[in-house]
Each structure stands twice: as structure tokens, then as C-alpha cells.
Design an enzyme around this catalytic site. Structure first.
Site, PDB file in Angstrom:
ATOM      1  N   TYR A 223       0.836  -1.200   0.000  1.00 40.09           N
ATOM      2  CA  TYR A 223       0.000   0.000   0.000  1.00 40.09           C
ATOM      3  C   TYR A 223       0.878   1.260   0.000  1.00 40.09           C
ATOM      4  O   TYR A 223       1.786   1.399   0.822  1.00 40.09           O
ATOM      5  CB  TYR A 223      -0.967   0.014   1.200  1.00 40.09           C
ATOM      6  CG  TYR A 223      -1.645   1.358   1.312  1.00 40.09           C
ATOM      7  CD1 TYR A 223      -2.544   1.780   0.323  1.00 40.09           C
ATOM      8  CD2 TYR A 223      -1.340   2.242   2.341  1.00 40.09           C
ATOM      9  CE1 TYR A 223      -3.111   3.042   0.376  1.00 40.09           C
ATOM     10  CE2 TYR A 223      -1.912   3.512   2.401  1.00 40.09           C
ATOM     11  CZ  TYR A 223      -2.800   3.895   1.413  1.00 40.09           C
ATOM     12  OH  TYR A 223      -3.347   5.158   1.456  1.00 40.09           O
ATOM     13  N   GLY A 224       0.579   2.173  -0.905  1.00 43.07           N
ATOM     14  CA  GLY A 224       1.415   3.348  -1.134  1.00 43.07           C
ATOM     15  C   GLY A 224       1.800   4.138   0.113  1.00 43.07           C
ATOM     16  O   GLY A 224       2.934   4.583   0.253  1.00 43.07           O
ATOM     17  N   MET A 274      -7.861  12.000   4.130  1.00 44.07           N
ATOM     18  CA  MET A 274      -9.247  11.786   3.718  1.00 44.07           C
ATOM     19  C   MET A 274     -10.190  12.849   4.274  1.00 44.07           C
ATOM     20  O   MET A 274     -11.344  12.572   4.561  1.00 44.07           O
ATOM     21  CB  MET A 274      -9.717  10.391   4.154  1.00 44.07           C
ATOM     22  CG  MET A 274     -10.710   9.770   3.209  1.00 44.07           C
ATOM     23  SD  MET A 274     -11.165   8.123   3.711  1.00 44.07           S
ATOM     24  CE  MET A 274     -10.244   7.157   2.554  1.00 44.07           C
ATOM     25  N   CYS A 275      -9.696  14.051   4.455  1.00 43.31           N
ATOM     26  CA  CYS A 275     -10.555  15.112   4.998  1.00 43.31           C
ATOM     27  C   CYS A 275     -10.644  16.327   4.094  1.00 43.31           C
ATOM     28  O   CYS A 275     -11.087  17.395   4.526  1.00 43.31           O
ATOM     29  CB  CYS A 275     -10.078  15.514   6.386  1.00 43.31           C
ATOM     30  SG  CYS A 275     -10.299  14.205   7.590  1.00 43.31           S
ATOM     31  N   THR A 278      -7.311  17.098  -1.265  1.00 48.45           N
ATOM     32  CA  THR A 278      -7.405  16.969  -2.724  1.00 48.45           C
ATOM     33  C   THR A 278      -8.680  17.646  -3.222  1.00 48.45           C
ATOM     34  O   THR A 278      -8.641  18.410  -4.189  1.00 48.45           O
ATOM     35  CB  THR A 278      -7.385  15.487  -3.152  1.00 48.45           C
ATOM     36  OG1 THR A 278      -6.275  14.853  -2.526  1.00 48.45           O
ATOM     37  CG2 THR A 278      -7.263  15.356  -4.652  1.00 48.45           C
ATOM     38  N   ARG A 421     -12.555  16.616  10.283  1.00 51.47           N
ATOM     39  CA  ARG A 421     -13.925  16.086  10.334  1.00 51.47           C
ATOM     40  C   ARG A 421     -14.497  16.361  11.715  1.00 51.47           C
ATOM     41  O   ARG A 421     -14.125  15.715  12.685  1.00 51.47           O
ATOM     42  CB  ARG A 421     -13.934  14.580  10.075  1.00 51.47           C
ATOM     43  CG  ARG A 421     -13.729  14.253   8.628  1.00 51.47           C
ATOM     44  CD  ARG A 421     -13.839  12.773   8.341  1.00 51.47           C
ATOM     45  NE  ARG A 421     -13.500  12.587   6.940  1.00 51.47           N
ATOM     46  CZ  ARG A 421     -14.388  12.345   5.981  1.00 51.47           C
ATOM     47  NH1 ARG A 421     -15.659  12.179   6.279  1.00 51.47           N
ATOM     48  NH2 ARG A 421     -13.993  12.228   4.730  1.00 51.47           N
TER      49      ARG A 421
HETATM   50  N1  LIG Z   1     -19.429  15.817   3.350  1.00 51.63           N
HETATM   51  C1  LIG Z   1     -18.375  16.273   2.694  1.00 51.63           C
HETATM   52  N2  LIG Z   1     -17.408  15.411   2.305  1.00 51.63           N
HETATM   53  C2  LIG Z   1     -16.344  15.922   1.663  1.00 51.63           C
HETATM   54  C3  LIG Z   1     -16.213  17.301   1.381  1.00 51.63           C
HETATM   55  N3  LIG Z   1     -15.042  17.491   0.749  1.00 51.63           N
HETATM   56  C4  LIG Z   1     -14.464  16.287   0.653  1.00 51.63           C
HETATM   57  N4  LIG Z   1     -15.243  15.331   1.195  1.00 51.63           N
HETATM   58  C5  LIG Z   1     -14.965  13.894   1.286  1.00 51.63           C
HETATM   59  O1  LIG Z   1     -13.736  13.743   1.944  1.00 51.63           O
HETATM   60  C6  LIG Z   1     -13.040  12.672   1.370  1.00 51.63           C
HETATM   61  C7  LIG Z   1     -11.763  13.172   0.771  1.00 51.63           C
HETATM   62  O2  LIG Z   1     -10.982  13.726   0.767  1.00 51.63           O
HETATM   63  P1  LIG Z   1      -9.652  14.120  -0.024  1.00 51.63           P
HETATM   64  O3  LIG Z   1      -9.800  15.520  -0.423  1.00 51.63           O
HETATM   65  O4  LIG Z   1      -9.357  13.155  -1.087  1.00 51.63           O
HETATM   66  O5  LIG Z   1      -8.658  13.893   1.185  1.00 51.63           O
HETATM   67  P2  LIG Z   1      -7.176  14.333   1.415  1.00 51.63           P
HETATM   68  O6  LIG Z   1      -7.200  15.310   2.538  1.00 51.63           O
HETATM   69  O7  LIG Z   1      -6.591  14.774   0.136  1.00 51.63           O
HETATM   70  O8  LIG Z   1      -6.563  12.968   1.949  1.00 51.63           O
HETATM   71  P3  LIG Z   1      -5.188  12.169   1.857  1.00 51.63           P
HETATM   72  O9  LIG Z   1      -4.851  11.990   0.426  1.00 51.63           O
HETATM   73  O10 LIG Z   1      -5.569  10.892   2.546  1.00 51.63           O
HETATM   74  O11 LIG Z   1      -4.177  12.929   2.643  1.00 51.63           O
HETATM   75  C8  LIG Z   1     -13.809  12.154   0.213  1.00 51.63           C
HETATM   76  O12 LIG Z   1     -14.458  10.980   0.618  1.00 51.63           O
HETATM   77  C9  LIG Z   1     -14.770  13.279  -0.083  1.00 51.63           C
HETATM   78  O13 LIG Z   1     -15.976  12.819  -0.606  1.00 51.63           O
HETATM   79  C10 LIG Z   1     -17.268  18.166   1.774  1.00 51.63           C
HETATM   80  O14 LIG Z   1     -17.241  19.378   1.550  1.00 51.63           O
HETATM   81  N5  LIG Z   1     -18.300  17.603   2.415  1.00 51.63           N
HETATM   82  O1  LIG Z   2       0.012   8.458   2.438  1.00 46.69           O
HETATM   83  C1  LIG Z   2      -1.036   7.906   2.159  1.00 46.69           C
HETATM   84  O2  LIG Z   2      -1.315   6.716   2.318  1.00 46.69           O
HETATM   85  C2  LIG Z   2      -2.071   8.709   1.500  1.00 46.69           C
HETATM   86  C3  LIG Z   2      -2.256   9.954   2.170  1.00 46.69           C
HETATM   87  O3  LIG Z   2      -2.118  11.012   1.591  1.00 46.69           O
HETATM   88  C4  LIG Z   2      -2.547   9.939   3.613  1.00 46.69           C
HETATM   89  O4  LIG Z   2      -2.853   8.889   4.186  1.00 46.69           O
HETATM   90  O5  LIG Z   2      -2.489  11.022   4.198  1.00 46.69           O
END
Ligand SMILES: Nc1nc2c(ncn2[C@@H]2O[C@H](COP(=O)(O)OP(=O)(O)OP(=O)(O)O)[C@@H](O)[C@H]2O)c(=O)[nH]1
Ligand SMILES: O=C([O-])CC(=O)C(=O)O
Ligand SMILES: [Mn+2]
Length: 628
Positions: A223-224, A274-275, A278, A421
């Protein structure tokens, strides 16, 4: 007589490969390579230069060795990780510390000697029958103040391929720097693979970080997040370098927000995995520079930031045409993309939440899949994993700010945003009173629910200062102290903001749409330049209804209702006070070296909240403060 490292390499490598190594005048590198080639004992060795052919070779090997499969669209491939290897393994990721060193709470550590012994035993002869790839990259733009060279050893062509998509090539940089290169080192082996070419010995999965030699070891995982050396493995090392040298290495996106009359304002944003990093940095209307990691330095009194990476390892779950039109388009064009842990049917990738019909069968992270299939624990397996991802170069994105990506001096940061979150405490957007107030009440006090980006339970509220909890490699007090001082030294301090996309009502429904963040961004841009007024509350400045109403209309063509504003921006005193109590307790009881200013600033915020409660009650409408 014992032979020298370079002599050993000459014996061990094919002449053509040896030539590439010999061209780099760096004895420390030669010693490192000789030591690990001896230990890993690969049956074949390939050294990649910056040439197109060498990169092509790696891509071919990823297919030949079965770690990737081509998909119908040219350039697209799929990679699967083991069903139980779908996220970062926090429990088995440890910082190795010499006896007598105490990094304090929140850091998973292991005795250095013991850890090194264990990992070297696990890695002994692990590459027999396999090919070792030796790769050179740099973090940050090339030939700049940000540049950090790194060497990666891996037996996974998938990991190698991912790094070619995500980082700038560094072989020439190693040649140029010679003995001057202060480089990071990564040693990875996927270990024994099963018939699906996924790591098999997950009970022996280990990610050990040796701060002293700036080396990270990763074994029995693909896993990356556990394996891509320059990503989260390097991040632990660069956080430490940054704190030692007085700059910032952060889990942040970097983007350009476009203001009135062509004004360009750059923002960073720290959100836990995942918050929303991106999704925020890819929002239409604005321009992306980076989506995950940023370096920020003080250049003549200005905070200047650069993207550490040059690609995206992004979450695919929920990506759909309406909310993420730019990513959607890129994923549906013939770009070079690795899809991981999605559902494949007839050479096409599918994922949950894509807004299209998903086939009832195909191949996914569990192998052959059909709707209703259960795993060994009796859980129904969804079509794609929640942490399924795509890997692609930033160059593929039409909204890329290419100039900013390549700028050797980075870009001037106008604002820094924190968010997580949080279902019930923070309003959608607010601005700090000043640098220290922001760093402490927004950054150091950040909490967020756990997500599928790490193994373990989801949805648990967790203290996650600056979104770096999982990557911390220095005592938390030192980390925060460095932050505060960094800002104090700046002549022009970025404004600090906090956002919360995840507020819910009493029935658990989201209070905001995914694209509402476009409005918060425009508001923050105007605030950086003092173009709009704001309402002072106990926790910072919040937007005025009229300004948001205008921006909602202008940006999203949406009518923004007074009731919605009032609900979203209500100051929730009990929740805010409870949060201060939680945060203060953590720093008082667990953190020995928490700076005194942290307690003072939290106490001031508590006092303001208590006073407001006396006047207006527990839940205060933003209009109350506006009238005051
Ligand atoms: N409810 C809600 N969900 C959101 C919103 N913006 C993003 N999400 C959810 O948040 C999750 C994603 O986030 P990313 O933007 O990919 O997360 P990241 O912070 O880049 O994460 P890593 O790559 O893990 O570091 C996805 O499941 C989206 O659907 C929002 O404004 N509202
Ligand atoms: O590093 C990873 O697995 C993906 C990522 O951006 C995170 O988890 O914050
Ligand atoms: Mn991340």
C-alpha cells in the site's frame, strides 16, 4: 583484504548498471547501496537514470511481474494491494529511538538497536529471485532552496512506477551534487507475494523510521502510504529536519485562489488524511499547486511554499462528475494513471460514489468479486475500497499552476487553513485574530474523526494537531514551538483560517454541500487583502451574511438562505468549551514541553466564550455578534 563498496558494486552489478552508479561521486551513497544489496540479495539489479527509457523499463516490469495490469484506456493500469493491506499501518510504523531519547506522547517508538536488528533480519535475502530497482528523486522543485534528494531501493515495480508519477527525477541532481548531497534513504521490499502478486506476510509488515541515518525501512506491504518512500515515509524525516532548521514541513495542499481582477493569492491547507485536501485544491475556479505535502520557508521575511511532490495519490471514492469535474475528466482521458483497489470489469475501473451504475461482478481488492460477496469476517465487500486511489502526474490537470509548481523560490503564502472532520463544534469558516491565536486554537487544537486512510476503526474523534499526528517525529511541544517562532520571525505573516466541511444537523445530515468550500475560499481570499469586513466572535472572525450571499450567487449561482447561515455559523458555546477542556487536558497532562503561550491563548478563548454565554446563552446566532 576487504573490498571497498565501489569494488563490491562493480562485482555485483552488470557493467551497464554499474556505470550509472559510478557516475555519481558520493562514497556515502556507494556504501549504502553496497550494504543493502548484500543484505537484500536480489537476483537482478536495475539502476534508473532520468532517461525516458529507464522509466519505460520500470513501467514494463510492473506489468511483466504482474503488479499492474493494463486497462482499456491507453496509459491506464490497475494495481491491487492485499485485502488486509489497504491503508497505512499505524501500529507497525515506528520511529526508532536510541536509548535514553524520549519523543514524548503520540509517537509510536521502538528501541533503535532492537528495531534495526529486527528489520535487518526481516530483510535478509528477501529479494532472492527478485529484481531490485535503484531510483533517484528529489523532494521539492529542482535546484531550489526546497530540494531534498532521496534514493529509493525497492523490489516493487508498482512502487517505483508510482514514484515516477509523483516525484521529480533526481539522478542528474545526485550527479551534480556529488558528495554535497544530504540525501534521504528508503529501503522497501514487498516481501513474498501471493498468486495475485500482493504482499503475503502481512504479520511481518513493518515500517521503521531511523531518524539518525535518515533511512526508512518498509517491508511486507505494498500500500502506497506504507511504501512510497518520498511520501509519508520521507515526511517523518522532513518534519524533523524542518524543526531543527526552523522551517515548516507540512501535511498541506498548496493552491491558488483567484481574486478580483486577476489577483492571485496562494493558500496552504492542513486537513488530516481523507478530509478534503485533494477536493479543496482541485475545486473548479481555482488552481492547484499540490494536494498533500508542502514545504514552507522564510525568505526575506515572507512565508514561501512549494509542493514537495509533482503528482497526486488521491482518494477515488466519491469522485463524481458534478462535485469533482476536473478529476473526473482526467480519470477518463488517456493519461498515465494507476488505479488501485477499484473494481475492474471489461478493462474499466469503477468505484463507489462515482454516480454511475456499477457492475455486479468483476475483479477488486478481494480478487474475483460479485455483489454480496463476504470477507472472512462476514462483512459484505463493497465494489471498491474506501481508500482506493488513483496515481497521476499533476501535469495531467488543466487547472495546474505549472509556474508555481516549478518555482525555485516557491510562492508567497497569503493564508493557511486548518480543518478536520468535526460534526458539531467549528463553523464552516473563520479567521484567527492573529498568527499565535490561529496556530494554537486552530492548528494545535485540531481534532478530526479517524478515516479509512489508516487501518482500524473509523469515525473516532481524535486529537490531530496540524493534521500531522500520524507523522510526528519530534516532541509535539518542540513542533509547536517551531511553528510559533517561525511566524514571529516573519515580516508578513500569512492569515490563519479554520474550515469545517463536516458539520451535521441533529439528524446527521450534512449542513453544507461539497462545493460550498468554493465560497469559503473566495471569502478567505478577500480577507487576506482586507476587502471585506467580518464579524468578531469569541473564536475569531466569521463572514457577514451579505458577503456570503453575494459570493454564493456569484460563484455557485445559489441562493444562500439566512436560516442556513444562522445554523451553520451559530457559535456553539458548550461544544467549544468542551473542546478547549479536552485540548488543554491533553497538553497539560501528556505534553511535558508544551509552551506556556499555548495555555494562555486557550484560557483567553475560554474567557471570551464564557462572557458571551453570560450575555447570549449557549447557542448564539452570528447576528447577535454583528449587532453587538
Ligand atoms: N461531506 C463532505 N465530504 C467531503 C467534502 N469534501 C471532501 N469530502 C470527502 O472527503 C473525502 C476526501 O478527501 P480528499 O480531499 O481526497 O482527502 P485528502 O485530505 O486529500 O486525503 P489524503 O490523500 O488521505 O491525505 C472524500 O471521501 C470526499 O468525498 C465536503 O465538503 N463535504
Ligand atoms: O500516504 C497515504 O497513504 C495517502 C495519504 O495522503 C494519507 O494517508 O495522508
Ligand atoms: Mn495525505
Amino acid at each position: 583484504m576487504e573490498i571497498t563498496p565501489i569494488e563490491y558494486l562493480k562485482e555485483r552489478l552488470e557493467p551497464e548498471q554499474f556505470k550509472k552508479i559510478a557516475a555519481i561521486n558520493n562514497p556515502e551513497l556507494h556504501e549504502f547501496l553496497a550494504k543493502y544489496i548484500k543484505l537484500l540479495n536480489p537476483s537482478k539489479i536495475f539502476v534508473a537514470t532520468d532517461s525516458k527509457e529507464d522509466e519505460e523499463y520500470i513501467k514494463k516490469k510492473a506489468i511483466e511481474y504482474g503488479e499492474e495490469k493494463p486497462l482499456a484506456t491507453p496509459g491506464h493500469t490497475v494495481h491491487f494491494d492485499n485485502y488486509y493491506d489497504q491503508a497505512r499501518d499505524k501500529a507497525n510504523t515506528k520511529i526508532l529511538v536510541p536509548r535514553g531519547v524520549d519523543l514524548g506522547p503520540f509517537i509510536n517508538t521502538k528501541d533503535r538497536e532492537e528495531g534495526l536488528r529486527e528489520i535487518h533480519e526481516l530483510m535478509k535475502d528477501i529479494m532472492v529471485g527478485k529484481e531490485l530497482f535503484i531510483l533517484f528523486f528529489v523532494l521539492g522543485p529542482k535546484n531550489s532552496v526546497f530540494t531534498i534528494p532521496a534514493v529509493q531501493l525497492t523490489d516493487s515495480a508498482y512502487v517505483a512506477h508510482s514514484e515516477f508519477l509523483l516525484y521529480r527525477k533526481g539522478y542528474e541532481e545526485f550527479k551534480r551534487l556529488g558528495r554535497e548531497a544530504k540525501f534521504l534513504k528508503f529501503v522497501h521490499s514487498a516481501g513474498e507475494l501471493d498468486e495475485r502478486k500482493t504482499s503475503k506476510n502481512l504479520d511481518k509488515r513493518r515500517i521503521y523510521i531511523d531518524l539518525e541515518s535518515e533511512t526508512v525501512y518498509s517491508v511486507n506491504t505494498q500500500y502506497g502510504g506504507n511504501t512510497i518512500g518520498l511520501k509519508k515515509l520521507a515526511f517523518r524525516l522532513t518534519i524533523r529536519r524542518a524543526v531543527k532548521e526552523g522551517w515548516l514541513s507540512e501535511h498541506m495542499f498548496l493552491m491558488r485562489v483567484n481574486g478580483p481582477e486577476g489577483r492571485k493569492t496562494y493558500f496552504t491547507g492542513a486537513f488530516p488524511s481523507m478530509c478534503g485536501k485533494t477536493s479543496t485544491s482541485m475545486i473548479p475556479w481555482e488552481n492547484i499547486v499540490g494536494d498533500d505535502l508542502a514545504f514552507i520557508v522564510d525568505m526575506k521575511g515572507e512565508a514561501r511554499g512549494a509542493n514537495v511532490e509533482a503528482g497526486v495519490f488521491g482518494i477515488i471514492h466519491g469522485i463524481n462528475k458534478e462535485d469533482d469535474p476536473i478529476i473526473w475528466e482526467v480519470l477518463h482521458s488517456p493519461n498515465e494513471i494507476i488505479f488501485s483497489n477499484v473494481l475492474i470489469k471489461d478493462g474499466k475501473p469503477y468505484w463507489t460514489g462515482m454516480g454511475e451504475e456499477i457492475p455486479n461482478e468483476g475483479e477488486n481488492h478481494s480478487g474475483k468479486w460479485w455483489k454480496g460477496k463476504k470477507d472472512a469476517e462476514g462483512n459484505e465487500i463493497p465494489p471498491s475500497h474506501k481508500n482506493a486511489r488513483f496515481t497521476v502526474r499533476l501535469d495531467a490537470f488543466p487547472n495546474l499552476d505549472k509556474e508555481a509548481l516549478d518555482a525555485p523560490c516557491g510562492v508567497k503564502i497569503g493564508g493557511m487553513i486548518y480543518g478536520g472532520r468535526d460534526k458539531d463544534t467549528w463553523p464552516p469558516v473563520r479567521e484567527a485574530f492573529d498568527w499565535t491565536h490561529g496556530v494554537i486554537t486552530m492548528g494545535a487544537a485540531l481534532e478530526s474523526e479517524t478515516t479509512a486512510a489508516t487501518l482500524g476503526k473509523e469515525g473516532v474523534r481524535q486529537f490531530n494537531p496540524m493534521s500531522i499526528l500520524d507523522f510526528l517525529s519530534v516532541p509535539i511541544g518542540e513542533y509547536i514551538q517551531n511553528y510559533i517562532r517561525f511566524g514571529e520571525r516573519l515580516r508578513e505573516k500569512p492569515k490563519i483560517f479554520a474550515v469545517n466541511y463536516f458539520l451535521r444537523d441533529e439528524n446527521g445530515n450534512w449542513l453544507n454541500d461539497k462545493l460550498d468550500k468554493a465560497v469559503w475560499l473566495k471569502w478567505m481570499e478577500l480577507r487576506v487583502h482586507g476587502d471585506v469586513d467580518a464579524i468578531e466572535t469569541p473564536i475569531g472572525y466569521i463572514p457577514k451574511y451579505e458577503d456570503l450571499k453575494r459570493l454564493f450567487k456569484q460563484v455557485l449561482n445559489k441562493e444562500y438562505k439566512r436560516e442556513d447561515y444562522e445554523k451553520q455559523f451559530m457559535i456553539r458555546v458548550p461544544e467549544l468549551l468542551a473542546k478547549i477542556d479536552r485540548i488543554e487536558k491533553i497538553y497539560r497532562e501528556k505534553v511535558k514541553d508544551a509552551p506556556e503561550v499555548l495555555f494562555r491563548v486557550l484560557e483567553e478563548e475560554r474567557k471570551r466564550l464564557l462572557e458571551a454565554r453570560k450575555k447570549y446563552g449557549d447557542y448564539i446566532s452570528p447576528f447577535q455578534f454583528e449587532r453587538a
